[in-house]
Write an enzyme that holds these catalytic residues in place. Sequence first.
Site, PDB file in Angstrom:
ATOM      1  N   ARG A   1      79.897   8.258  15.220  1.00 23.36           N
ATOM      2  CA  ARG A   1      80.672   8.329  16.450  1.00 23.36           C
ATOM      3  C   ARG A   1      82.192   8.309  16.218  1.00 23.36           C
ATOM      4  NH1 ARG A   1      76.079   7.759  19.254  1.00 23.36           N
ATOM      5  NH2 ARG A   1      74.950   5.792  19.442  1.00 23.36           N
TER       6      ARG A   1
ATOM      7  N   LYS B   1      87.049   0.675  22.321  1.00 20.38           N
ATOM      8  CA  LYS B   1      85.745   0.573  21.679  1.00 20.38           C
ATOM      9  C   LYS B   1      85.832   1.212  20.306  1.00 20.38           C
ATOM     10  CE  LYS B   1      80.907   1.818  22.189  1.00 20.38           C
ATOM     11  NZ  LYS B   1      79.881   2.394  23.058  1.00 20.38           N
TER      12      LYS B   1
ATOM     13  N   TYR C   1      74.591 -11.675  24.304  1.00 20.74           N
ATOM     14  CA  TYR C   1      73.137 -11.749  24.401  1.00 20.74           C
ATOM     15  C   TYR C   1      72.654 -13.197  24.571  1.00 20.74           C
ATOM     16  CZ  TYR C   1      73.609  -6.912  23.068  1.00 20.74           C
ATOM     17  OH  TYR C   1      73.978  -5.600  23.058  1.00 20.74           O
TER      18      TYR C   1
ATOM     19  N   SER D   1      75.825  -6.593  19.237  1.00 19.99           N
ATOM     20  CA  SER D   1      74.550  -6.880  18.585  1.00 19.99           C
ATOM     21  C   SER D   1      74.703  -7.390  17.152  1.00 19.99           C
ATOM     22  CB  SER D   1      73.688  -5.621  18.605  1.00 19.99           C
ATOM     23  OG  SER D   1      74.355  -4.535  17.989  1.00 19.99           O
TER      24      SER D   1
ATOM     25  N   GLU E   1      94.779   3.549  25.276  1.00 23.30           N
ATOM     26  CA  GLU E   1      93.462   3.724  25.912  1.00 23.30           C
ATOM     27  C   GLU E   1      93.386   2.911  27.203  1.00 23.30           C
ATOM     28  OE1 GLU E   1      90.873   5.548  25.390  1.00 23.30           O
ATOM     29  OE2 GLU E   1      90.863   6.207  23.301  1.00 23.30           O
TER      30      GLU E   1
ATOM     31  N   LYS F   1      85.785  -4.098  22.473  1.00 25.99           N
ATOM     32  CA  LYS F   1      84.467  -4.166  21.851  1.00 25.99           C
ATOM     33  C   LYS F   1      84.519  -3.613  20.437  1.00 25.99           C
ATOM     34  CE  LYS F   1      80.023  -2.014  22.392  1.00 25.99           C
ATOM     35  NZ  LYS F   1      79.233  -1.046  23.081  1.00 25.99           N
TER      36      LYS F   1
ATOM     37  N   ARG G   1      71.397  -0.218  18.190  1.00 23.78           N
ATOM     38  CA  ARG G   1      70.793   1.119  18.125  1.00 23.78           C
ATOM     39  C   ARG G   1      69.286   1.038  17.921  1.00 23.78           C
ATOM     40  NH1 ARG G   1      76.056   3.928  15.177  1.00 23.78           N
ATOM     41  NH2 ARG G   1      77.438   3.389  16.921  1.00 23.78           N
TER      42      ARG G   1
HETATM   43  C1  PBG Z   1      76.862   3.116  23.971  1.00 22.02           C
HETATM   44  C2  PBG Z   1      76.867   1.655  23.675  1.00 22.02           C
HETATM   45  C3  PBG Z   1      76.687   1.042  22.425  1.00 22.02           C
HETATM   46  C4  PBG Z   1      76.791  -0.331  22.622  1.00 22.02           C
HETATM   47  C5  PBG Z   1      76.995  -0.528  23.978  1.00 22.02           C
HETATM   48  N1  PBG Z   1      77.068   0.712  24.608  1.00 22.02           N
HETATM   49  C6  PBG Z   1      76.318   1.629  21.126  1.00 22.02           C
HETATM   50  C7  PBG Z   1      77.187   2.535  20.411  1.00 22.02           C
HETATM   51  O1  PBG Z   1      78.302   2.841  20.805  1.00 22.02           O
HETATM   52  O2  PBG Z   1      76.716   2.986  19.384  1.00 22.02           O
HETATM   53  C8  PBG Z   1      76.683  -1.364  21.544  1.00 22.02           C
HETATM   54  C9  PBG Z   1      76.422  -2.764  21.984  1.00 22.02           C
HETATM   55  C10 PBG Z   1      76.012  -3.691  20.892  1.00 22.02           C
HETATM   56  O3  PBG Z   1      76.074  -3.375  19.692  1.00 22.02           O
HETATM   57  O4  PBG Z   1      75.609  -4.814  21.245  1.00 22.02           O
HETATM   58  N2  PBG Z   1      76.083   3.416  25.089  1.00 22.02           N
END
Ligand code: PBG
Length: 329
Positions: A221, A199, A318, A279, A238, A253, A209
Amino acid sequence: MSAEFPVARLRRLRRTAALRRMTASTRLHPGDLILPVFVKEGIAEPAPVGSMPGVVQHTRDSVRKAAHEAAQAGVGGLILFGVPAVKDARGSGADDPEGIVQLALGDVLSEVGDALVVMTDTCLDEFTDHGHCGILTDDGEVDNDATLERYAAAAVAQARAGSQMIAPSGMMDGQVGAIRAALDAEGFEQLPILAYSVKYASGFYGPFRDAAECAPQFGDRSSYQQDPAGSAGEALREVRLDLAEGADAVMVKPAMPYLDILRQIRDAVDVPVAAYQVSGEYAMIEAAAANGWIDRERVIMESLTAIRRAGADMILTYWATEVARGLPA
Ligand code: PBG
Protein backbone atom coordinates in the site's frame (compact mmCIF):
# COMPACT_ATOMS: atom_id res chain seq x y z
CA MET A 1 19.96 12.00 58.11
CA SER A 2 19.75 14.73 55.50
CA ALA A 3 22.02 15.03 52.48
CA GLU A 4 24.93 17.46 52.39
CA PHE A 5 23.29 19.43 49.56
CA PRO A 6 19.66 20.49 49.03
CA VAL A 7 17.73 17.61 47.47
CA ALA A 8 14.55 18.30 45.52
CA ARG A 9 11.95 15.91 46.94
CA LEU A 10 9.97 14.79 43.88
CA ARG A 11 9.25 11.52 45.61
CA ARG A 12 6.89 13.24 48.10
CA LEU A 13 3.99 13.07 45.64
CA ARG A 14 4.78 9.51 44.57
CA ARG A 15 4.56 7.92 48.01
CA THR A 16 1.01 6.61 48.03
CA ALA A 17 -1.44 5.41 45.44
CA ALA A 18 -3.85 8.13 46.59
CA LEU A 19 -1.26 10.88 46.02
CA ARG A 20 -0.38 9.50 42.61
CA ARG A 21 -4.01 9.23 41.61
CA MET A 22 -4.86 12.74 42.75
CA THR A 23 -1.91 14.33 40.95
CA ALA A 24 -2.25 12.33 37.72
CA SER A 25 -2.56 14.49 34.63
CA THR A 26 -3.50 11.78 32.14
CA ARG A 27 -6.74 9.92 32.70
CA LEU A 28 -8.51 7.34 30.62
CA HIS A 29 -12.27 7.26 30.44
CA PRO A 30 -14.44 4.50 28.93
CA GLY A 31 -16.09 7.08 26.70
CA ASP A 32 -12.77 7.83 24.99
CA LEU A 33 -12.43 4.26 23.75
CA ILE A 34 -13.63 2.91 20.42
CA LEU A 35 -13.90 -0.83 19.79
CA PRO A 36 -13.10 -2.16 16.29
CA VAL A 37 -15.18 -5.25 15.43
CA PHE A 38 -15.07 -7.64 12.49
CA VAL A 39 -18.22 -9.25 11.19
CA LYS A 40 -18.07 -11.97 8.58
CA GLU A 41 -20.78 -12.92 6.17
CA GLY A 42 -22.13 -16.46 6.19
CA ILE A 43 -20.40 -18.01 9.20
CA ALA A 44 -22.33 -19.93 11.85
CA GLU A 45 -19.89 -19.49 14.75
CA PRO A 46 -17.47 -16.69 15.68
CA ALA A 47 -14.05 -17.48 14.19
CA PRO A 48 -10.97 -16.72 16.32
CA VAL A 49 -8.27 -14.61 14.62
CA GLY A 50 -5.04 -16.57 15.13
CA SER A 51 -2.72 -13.57 15.20
CA MET A 52 -5.01 -11.62 17.56
CA PRO A 53 -5.73 -13.81 20.59
CA GLY A 54 -9.07 -12.74 22.10
CA VAL A 55 -10.36 -11.17 18.85
CA VAL A 56 -12.86 -12.97 16.62
CA GLN A 57 -14.58 -12.55 13.30
CA HIS A 58 -18.14 -12.16 14.49
CA THR A 59 -21.34 -13.64 13.18
CA ARG A 60 -24.27 -11.24 12.83
CA ASP A 61 -25.51 -12.61 16.11
CA SER A 62 -22.29 -12.43 18.09
CA VAL A 63 -21.57 -8.88 16.93
CA ARG A 64 -24.79 -7.77 18.61
CA LYS A 65 -23.58 -9.32 21.82
CA ALA A 66 -20.17 -7.62 21.51
CA ALA A 67 -21.91 -4.29 20.92
CA HIS A 68 -24.14 -4.83 23.93
CA GLU A 69 -21.14 -5.63 26.15
CA ALA A 70 -19.24 -2.58 24.91
CA ALA A 71 -22.22 -0.34 25.62
CA GLN A 72 -22.65 -1.88 29.08
CA ALA A 73 -19.00 -1.14 29.83
CA GLY A 74 -19.45 2.49 28.78
CA VAL A 75 -17.27 2.29 25.67
CA GLY A 76 -17.64 5.45 23.60
CA GLY A 77 -17.95 3.94 20.14
CA LEU A 78 -17.69 0.90 17.97
CA ILE A 79 -16.35 0.69 14.43
CA LEU A 80 -17.57 -2.02 12.10
CA PHE A 81 -15.39 -3.84 9.57
CA GLY A 82 -17.08 -6.28 7.22
CA VAL A 83 -15.70 -9.45 5.68
CA PRO A 84 -17.88 -10.39 2.69
CA ALA A 85 -18.38 -13.96 1.48
CA VAL A 86 -17.66 -12.93 -2.12
CA LYS A 87 -15.14 -10.38 -3.34
CA ASP A 88 -14.68 -8.82 -6.76
CA ALA A 89 -12.49 -6.28 -8.53
CA ARG A 90 -14.66 -3.28 -7.70
CA GLY A 91 -15.55 -4.27 -4.15
CA SER A 92 -19.27 -4.54 -4.84
CA GLY A 93 -20.07 -5.65 -1.29
CA ALA A 94 -19.05 -2.25 0.04
CA ASP A 95 -22.12 -0.42 -1.23
CA ASP A 96 -24.58 -3.30 -1.59
CA PRO A 97 -27.61 -2.51 0.62
CA GLU A 98 -27.53 -6.22 1.52
CA GLY A 99 -23.75 -6.15 2.10
CA ILE A 100 -22.47 -7.46 5.40
CA VAL A 101 -21.62 -4.06 6.91
CA GLN A 102 -25.04 -2.65 6.09
CA LEU A 103 -26.81 -5.72 7.52
CA ALA A 104 -24.64 -5.81 10.65
CA LEU A 105 -25.29 -2.09 11.17
CA GLY A 106 -29.00 -2.76 11.41
CA ASP A 107 -28.37 -5.59 13.87
CA VAL A 108 -26.07 -3.55 16.08
CA LEU A 109 -28.28 -0.45 16.04
CA SER A 110 -31.31 -2.45 17.09
CA GLU A 111 -29.23 -3.75 20.00
CA VAL A 112 -27.55 -0.58 21.29
CA GLY A 113 -29.40 2.34 19.73
CA ASP A 114 -27.63 5.52 20.81
CA ALA A 115 -25.80 4.01 23.80
CA LEU A 116 -22.55 4.30 21.90
CA VAL A 117 -21.51 5.76 18.55
CA VAL A 118 -21.86 3.11 15.86
CA MET A 119 -19.28 3.94 13.22
CA THR A 120 -18.27 2.33 9.95
CA ASP A 121 -14.87 2.01 8.31
CA THR A 122 -15.23 3.12 4.71
CA CYS A 123 -12.75 1.44 2.39
CA LEU A 124 -12.64 -1.19 -0.34
CA ASP A 125 -9.85 -3.55 0.68
CA GLU A 126 -12.10 -5.93 2.59
CA PHE A 127 -14.31 -6.17 -0.49
CA THR A 128 -11.87 -6.37 -3.40
CA ASP A 129 -10.51 -9.69 -4.66
CA HIS A 130 -7.07 -8.09 -5.17
CA GLY A 131 -7.02 -6.70 -1.62
CA HIS A 132 -6.16 -3.11 -2.54
CA CYS A 133 -8.02 -0.16 -1.10
CA GLY A 134 -9.22 1.04 -4.51
CA ILE A 135 -10.13 0.25 -8.08
CA LEU A 136 -7.21 -0.81 -10.28
CA THR A 137 -6.22 0.54 -13.68
CA ASP A 138 -5.36 -1.94 -16.45
CA ASP A 139 -1.71 -1.80 -15.45
CA GLY A 140 -2.43 -2.56 -11.81
CA GLU A 141 -2.16 0.93 -10.32
CA VAL A 142 -4.72 2.10 -7.79
CA ASP A 143 -6.88 4.62 -9.67
CA ASN A 144 -7.44 7.51 -7.27
CA ASP A 145 -10.42 9.24 -8.83
CA ALA A 146 -12.31 6.12 -9.91
CA THR A 147 -11.96 4.93 -6.33
CA LEU A 148 -13.49 8.13 -4.96
CA GLU A 149 -16.79 7.26 -6.63
CA ARG A 150 -16.76 3.85 -4.97
CA TYR A 151 -16.01 5.36 -1.55
CA ALA A 152 -18.84 7.85 -1.99
CA ALA A 153 -21.25 5.02 -2.86
CA ALA A 154 -20.08 2.94 0.10
CA ALA A 155 -20.45 5.87 2.51
CA VAL A 156 -23.99 6.56 1.27
CA ALA A 157 -24.90 2.87 1.66
CA GLN A 158 -23.57 2.92 5.22
CA ALA A 159 -25.44 6.16 5.94
CA ARG A 160 -28.69 4.67 4.65
CA ALA A 161 -28.13 1.64 6.89
CA GLY A 162 -27.80 3.93 9.90
CA SER A 163 -24.07 4.53 10.39
CA GLN A 164 -23.54 7.30 12.93
CA MET A 165 -20.04 8.23 11.80
CA ILE A 166 -18.24 7.57 8.54
CA ALA A 167 -14.53 6.75 8.81
CA PRO A 168 -12.74 6.70 5.46
CA SER A 169 -9.46 4.77 5.75
CA GLY A 170 -8.29 4.28 2.18
CA MET A 171 -5.87 7.22 1.83
CA MET A 172 -7.04 8.33 -1.62
CA ASP A 173 -6.52 12.03 -2.26
CA GLY A 174 -9.81 13.89 -2.07
CA GLN A 175 -11.71 11.08 -0.32
CA VAL A 176 -13.15 13.23 2.44
CA GLY A 177 -14.46 15.85 0.00
CA ALA A 178 -15.99 13.22 -2.28
CA ILE A 179 -17.71 11.47 0.62
CA ARG A 180 -18.91 14.75 2.18
CA ALA A 181 -20.43 15.87 -1.11
CA ALA A 182 -22.19 12.54 -1.65
CA LEU A 183 -23.55 12.44 1.90
CA ASP A 184 -24.84 16.00 1.65
CA ALA A 185 -26.48 15.31 -1.69
CA GLU A 186 -28.36 12.38 -0.14
CA GLY A 187 -29.58 14.38 2.85
CA PHE A 188 -26.96 13.23 5.36
CA GLU A 189 -25.59 16.70 6.17
CA GLN A 190 -25.63 15.83 9.87
CA LEU A 191 -23.52 12.70 9.60
CA PRO A 192 -19.96 13.31 10.84
CA ILE A 193 -16.75 12.11 9.20
CA LEU A 194 -13.81 10.81 11.20
CA ALA A 195 -11.00 10.86 8.67
CA TYR A 196 -8.10 8.46 8.86
CA SER A 197 -5.99 11.44 7.83
CA VAL A 198 -2.56 10.26 8.88
CA LYS A 199 -2.20 6.62 8.04
CA TYR A 200 1.18 5.05 7.52
CA ALA A 201 2.09 2.11 5.29
CA SER A 202 2.78 -0.01 8.36
CA GLY A 203 3.93 -3.52 9.13
CA PHE A 204 1.82 -3.23 12.27
CA TYR A 205 -1.35 -3.94 10.23
CA GLY A 206 -0.30 -7.56 9.62
CA PRO A 207 -2.76 -9.27 11.99
CA PHE A 208 -5.65 -7.06 10.82
CA ARG A 209 -5.22 -8.44 7.34
CA ASP A 210 -5.89 -11.91 8.77
CA ALA A 211 -8.92 -10.62 10.66
CA ALA A 212 -10.36 -8.75 7.67
CA GLU A 213 -8.94 -11.14 5.06
CA CYS A 214 -7.66 -8.21 3.04
CA ALA A 215 -3.93 -8.70 2.44
CA PRO A 216 -3.02 -7.21 -0.98
CA GLN A 217 -2.59 -10.01 -3.50
CA PHE A 218 0.31 -8.19 -5.12
CA GLY A 219 2.46 -5.24 -4.16
CA ASP A 220 1.76 -3.21 -1.04
CA ARG A 221 0.00 0.00 0.00
CA SER A 222 3.03 2.28 -0.22
CA SER A 223 1.67 4.24 -3.18
CA TYR A 224 -1.25 5.54 -1.14
CA GLN A 225 -0.44 5.19 2.58
CA GLN A 226 2.23 7.46 4.07
CA ASP A 227 5.87 6.49 4.29
CA PRO A 228 7.03 5.97 7.88
CA ALA A 229 10.07 8.13 7.09
CA GLY A 230 7.98 10.96 5.65
CA SER A 231 7.96 14.37 7.28
CA ALA A 232 5.65 15.59 10.01
CA GLY A 233 4.79 18.33 7.52
CA GLU A 234 3.29 15.73 5.20
CA ALA A 235 1.13 14.44 8.06
CA LEU A 236 -0.03 17.96 8.85
CA ARG A 237 -0.83 18.59 5.23
CA GLU A 238 -3.01 15.46 5.11
CA VAL A 239 -4.87 16.70 8.18
CA ARG A 240 -5.37 20.23 6.89
CA LEU A 241 -6.63 19.00 3.53
CA ASP A 242 -9.08 16.63 5.21
CA LEU A 243 -10.37 19.44 7.41
CA ALA A 244 -10.73 21.71 4.40
CA GLU A 245 -12.70 18.94 2.66
CA GLY A 246 -15.07 18.64 5.62
CA ALA A 247 -13.64 16.18 8.13
CA ASP A 248 -15.11 16.61 11.62
CA ALA A 249 -12.39 14.70 13.43
CA VAL A 250 -9.06 13.21 12.37
CA MET A 251 -7.03 10.11 13.15
CA VAL A 252 -3.42 9.08 13.42
CA LYS A 253 -2.62 5.43 12.78
CA PRO A 254 -0.77 3.36 14.05
CA ALA A 255 -0.54 4.89 17.52
CA MET A 256 2.53 3.97 19.57
CA PRO A 257 5.17 4.17 16.83
CA TYR A 258 3.81 7.62 15.84
CA LEU A 259 3.29 9.41 19.17
CA ASP A 260 5.47 12.29 17.97
CA ILE A 261 3.18 12.83 15.00
CA LEU A 262 0.10 12.50 17.20
CA ARG A 263 1.39 15.25 19.50
CA GLN A 264 2.12 17.57 16.59
CA ILE A 265 -1.32 17.05 15.09
CA ARG A 266 -3.01 17.59 18.46
CA ASP A 267 -1.16 20.89 18.86
CA ALA A 268 -1.96 22.04 15.33
CA VAL A 269 -5.73 21.53 15.07
CA ASP A 270 -8.86 22.25 17.07
CA VAL A 271 -10.93 19.19 16.19
CA PRO A 272 -11.02 15.88 18.10
CA VAL A 273 -8.02 13.69 17.34
CA ALA A 274 -8.24 9.90 17.45
CA ALA A 275 -5.39 7.39 17.49
CA TYR A 276 -5.67 3.77 16.39
CA GLN A 277 -3.79 1.23 18.47
CA VAL A 278 -3.60 -1.23 15.60
CA SER A 279 -3.62 -5.00 15.34
CA GLY A 280 0.18 -5.38 15.47
CA GLU A 281 0.40 -3.28 18.61
CA TYR A 282 -2.26 -5.53 20.15
CA ALA A 283 -0.59 -8.74 18.95
CA MET A 284 2.85 -7.76 20.28
CA ILE A 285 1.55 -7.16 23.77
CA GLU A 286 -0.63 -10.27 23.81
CA ALA A 287 2.23 -12.44 22.51
CA ALA A 288 4.77 -11.14 25.00
CA ALA A 289 2.27 -11.50 27.83
CA ALA A 290 1.41 -15.06 26.78
CA ASN A 291 5.10 -15.86 27.07
CA GLY A 292 5.22 -14.40 30.56
CA TRP A 293 7.63 -11.70 29.38
CA ILE A 294 5.53 -8.69 30.36
CA ASP A 295 2.67 -7.97 32.74
CA ARG A 296 -0.31 -7.88 30.38
CA GLU A 297 -2.73 -5.56 32.22
CA ARG A 298 0.02 -3.20 33.25
CA VAL A 299 1.39 -2.85 29.73
CA ILE A 300 -2.08 -2.41 28.20
CA MET A 301 -2.81 0.47 30.58
CA GLU A 302 0.65 1.98 30.10
CA SER A 303 0.28 1.87 26.31
CA LEU A 304 -3.14 3.53 26.38
CA THR A 305 -1.97 6.14 28.88
CA ALA A 306 0.96 6.99 26.60
CA ILE A 307 -1.33 7.39 23.59
CA ARG A 308 -3.65 9.62 25.60
CA ARG A 309 -0.74 11.66 26.95
CA ALA A 310 0.55 12.22 23.42
CA GLY A 311 -2.74 13.92 22.62
CA ALA A 312 -5.40 11.43 21.59
CA ASP A 313 -8.93 12.43 22.55
CA MET A 314 -10.22 9.05 21.43
CA ILE A 315 -8.41 5.73 21.11
CA LEU A 316 -9.41 2.84 18.87
CA THR A 317 -8.31 -0.31 20.69
CA TYR A 318 -9.21 -3.98 20.56
CA TRP A 319 -9.11 -3.93 24.37
CA ALA A 320 -11.80 -1.24 24.61
CA THR A 321 -14.44 -3.31 26.42
CA GLU A 322 -12.02 -5.03 28.78
CA VAL A 323 -10.30 -1.77 29.69
CA ALA A 324 -13.57 0.19 30.02
CA ARG A 325 -14.83 -2.40 32.51
CA GLY A 326 -11.87 -1.67 34.75
CA LEU A 327 -12.14 2.12 34.58
CA PRO A 328 -14.30 4.35 36.75
CA ALA A 329 -17.34 5.46 34.76
C1 PBG B 1 -8.11 -0.45 5.68
C2 PBG B 1 -7.76 -0.60 7.12
C3 PBG B 1 -6.67 -1.30 7.65
C4 PBG B 1 -6.72 -1.15 9.04
C5 PBG B 1 -7.86 -0.41 9.31
N1 PBG B 1 -8.47 -0.05 8.11
C6 PBG B 1 -5.67 -2.16 6.99
C7 PBG B 1 -4.71 -1.65 6.04
O1 PBG B 1 -4.63 -0.46 5.75
O2 PBG B 1 -4.00 -2.49 5.53
C8 PBG B 1 -5.73 -1.72 10.00
C9 PBG B 1 -6.16 -1.80 11.43
C10 PBG B 1 -5.29 -2.65 12.29
O3 PBG B 1 -4.19 -3.08 11.90
O4 PBG B 1 -5.71 -2.89 13.43
N2 PBG B 1 -9.47 -0.69 5.45
